[in-house]
Design a protein around this motif. Structure first.
Motif, PDB file in Angstrom:
ATOM      1  N   GLU A  78       0.818  -1.208   0.000  1.00 17.64           N
ATOM      2  CA  GLU A  78       0.000   0.000   0.000  1.00 17.64           C
ATOM      3  C   GLU A  78       0.852   1.258   0.000  1.00 17.64           C
ATOM      4  OE1 GLU A  78      -2.680  -0.320   3.284  1.00 17.64           O
ATOM      5  OE2 GLU A  78      -3.423  -2.288   2.670  1.00 17.64           O
ATOM      6  N   GLY A  79       2.147   1.100  -0.202  1.00 20.09           N
ATOM      7  CA  GLY A  79       3.025   2.250  -0.343  1.00 20.09           C
ATOM      8  C   GLY A  79       3.685   2.739   0.923  1.00 20.09           C
ATOM      9  N   PHE A  80       3.534   2.022   2.035  1.00 18.59           N
ATOM     10  CA  PHE A  80       4.167   2.448   3.282  1.00 18.59           C
ATOM     11  C   PHE A  80       5.658   2.110   3.262  1.00 18.59           C
ATOM     12  CE2 PHE A  80      -0.276   2.047   4.495  1.00 18.59           C
ATOM     13  CZ  PHE A  80      -0.480   3.209   5.232  1.00 18.59           C
ATOM     14  N   ASP A  81       6.429   2.871   4.046  1.00 18.17           N
ATOM     15  CA  ASP A  81       7.862   2.638   4.113  1.00 18.17           C
ATOM     16  C   ASP A  81       8.159   1.322   4.823  1.00 18.17           C
ATOM     17  OD1 ASP A  81       8.427   5.051   2.863  1.00 18.17           O
ATOM     18  OD2 ASP A  81       8.555   6.161   4.752  1.00 18.17           O
ATOM     19  N   PRO A  82       9.244   0.645   4.440  1.00 17.03           N
ATOM     20  CA  PRO A  82       9.609  -0.613   5.108  1.00 17.03           C
ATOM     21  C   PRO A  82      10.174  -0.367   6.496  1.00 17.03           C
ATOM     22  CG  PRO A  82      11.301   0.006   3.535  1.00 17.03           C
ATOM     23  CD  PRO A  82      10.171   0.988   3.347  1.00 17.03           C
ATOM     24  N   LEU A  83      10.212  -1.408   7.305  1.00 19.12           N
ATOM     25  CA  LEU A  83      10.882  -1.326   8.597  1.00 19.12           C
ATOM     26  C   LEU A  83      12.362  -1.075   8.349  1.00 19.12           C
ATOM     27  CD1 LEU A  83       9.236  -4.359  10.448  1.00 19.12           C
ATOM     28  CD2 LEU A  83       8.691  -1.942  10.737  1.00 19.12           C
ATOM     29  N   GLY A  84      12.896  -0.021   8.980  1.00 19.87           N
ATOM     30  CA  GLY A  84      14.270   0.374   8.697  1.00 19.87           C
ATOM     31  C   GLY A  84      15.258  -0.116   9.734  1.00 19.87           C
ATOM     32  N   GLU A  85      16.486   0.315   9.574  1.00 23.93           N
ATOM     33  CA  GLU A  85      17.544  -0.073  10.502  1.00 23.93           C
ATOM     34  C   GLU A  85      17.244   0.418  11.911  1.00 23.93           C
ATOM     35  OE1 GLU A  85      22.418   0.454  10.932  1.00 23.93           O
ATOM     36  OE2 GLU A  85      21.363   1.086   9.107  1.00 23.93           O
ATOM     37  N   ASP A  86      16.630   1.611  12.017  1.00 20.79           N
ATOM     38  CA  ASP A  86      16.302   2.158  13.344  1.00 20.79           C
ATOM     39  C   ASP A  86      15.327   1.259  14.101  1.00 20.79           C
ATOM     40  OD1 ASP A  86      17.953   4.270  12.947  1.00 20.79           O
ATOM     41  OD2 ASP A  86      16.378   5.701  12.416  1.00 20.79           O
ATOM     42  N   TRP A  87      14.458   0.579  13.364  1.00 19.56           N
ATOM     43  CA  TRP A  87      13.484  -0.307  14.018  1.00 19.56           C
ATOM     44  C   TRP A  87      14.196  -1.394  14.808  1.00 19.56           C
ATOM     45  CZ3 TRP A  87      12.514  -5.581  12.696  1.00 19.56           C
ATOM     46  CH2 TRP A  87      11.411  -6.148  13.348  1.00 19.56           C
TER      47      TRP A  87
END
Length: 290
Positions: A78-87
């Motif tokens: 749905e276009g949301f950002d992926p879980l990043g390194e900060d997560w």
């Protein structure tokens, strides 16, 4: 291979002593959102060392993180950002009690599951784990499709994930990808037959096929993407199917039934290993729009 991150999940019955036992691991690629978590297959030894309450805390943590990963996978379409390194780094910083995580570290792998295989093979001893059948999720298939469209240089505005196809007054179906820009030139649907819940897949294929049969029958239809952009569509639209090929007898039976449905819809079927063909076909059709 790509750069992944991993962190080992540890269980500490008494955090004051610093003594721990490894319980599992998290691995993922923060750029594309390919994450996975796994715990040891047998926890009897951990129960003896850490006790029931510490074991329950570790198991609850793994369950909660697994739910976060599943939610993030759905959001990617749905276009949301992926879980990043900060997560992952925040997980490491915020869990300093019975459950702790090692400092995130890099690892080279082709997928999160492969990264976990490496971590479990070299850093976490799980000698009595049974061989794992290599399952392929719908997320894996859609990730392959995204990469295929990028590799074929299909412009992002044309790639419409999770679009809705409305047929007639009452029938609609969610499509994994529509290639459209005012006019729809391709619909692509992904199905994994390399999974445990085959009944669910069969039901979903039948529901999708019902809508596609109405479309092929010439009923008036339109495609609406997640940003409410509408595109026209005709009965002769290019219809592509990408599958994870079956390996067990039960999976083969389920696929053979679906294969008849795909043939009846005049859909081109590709195994995941040949997903680039879908991207190349999309690029050809997009060039004809201009």
């Amino acid at each position: 291979m790509s750069l992944y991150l991993y962190s080992i999940v540890r269980c500490l019955p008494d955090p004051r002593t610093g003594e721990f036992v490894n319980f599992g691991a998290i691995a993922g690629n923060p750029d594309i959102g390919d994450w996975s978590i796994r715990q040891l297959s047998k926890v009897d030894r951990i129960r003896k060392i850490a006790g029931a309450s510490a074991l329950e805390a570790a198991a609850s943590f793994v369950f909660e993180v697994d739910a976060e990963i599943d939610q993030s996978r759905s959001g990617l379409d749905e276009g949301f950002d992926p879980l990043g390194e900060d997560w992952l780094l925040n997980k490491h910083r915020n869990h300093r009690n019975v459950v702790q995580l090692s400092m995130p570290a890099p690892i080279l792998a082709d997928s999160a599951e492969e990264a976990l295989e490496i971590v479990f093979g070299h850093l976490i001893i799980d000698p009595i784990a049974e061989p794992r059948e290599q399952s392929v999720t719908k997320y894996d298939l859609n990730r392959g499709l995204r990469q295929a469209y990028r590799q074929a240089r299909v412009a992002e505005p044309f790639v419409r994930p999770r679009a809705q196809v409305h047929i007639g007054a009452h029938v609609h179906s969610t499509i994994d990808f529509a290639i459209a820009n005012g006019r729809t030139v391709q619909l692509t649907q992904a199905w994994s037959f390399r999974r445990a819940q085959l009944d669910e897949v069969s039901q979903q294929v039948k529901a999708w096929a019902y809508a596609m049969e109405r479309l092929r029958g010439g009923e008036e239809a339109r495609v609406v993407d997640t940003q409410n952009r509408m595109s026209t569509i005709t009965r002769n639209v290019d219809l592509q199917v990408v599958i994870a090929t079956p390996t067990t007898p039960e999976q083969i039976v389920a696929y053979e039934e679906a294969e008849q449905v795909f043939a009846g819809l005049n859909a081109d079927v590709h195994p995941l290993e040949d997903v680039e063909a879908v991207g190349r076909r999309a690029a050809q059709l997009v060039s004809e729009l201009r």
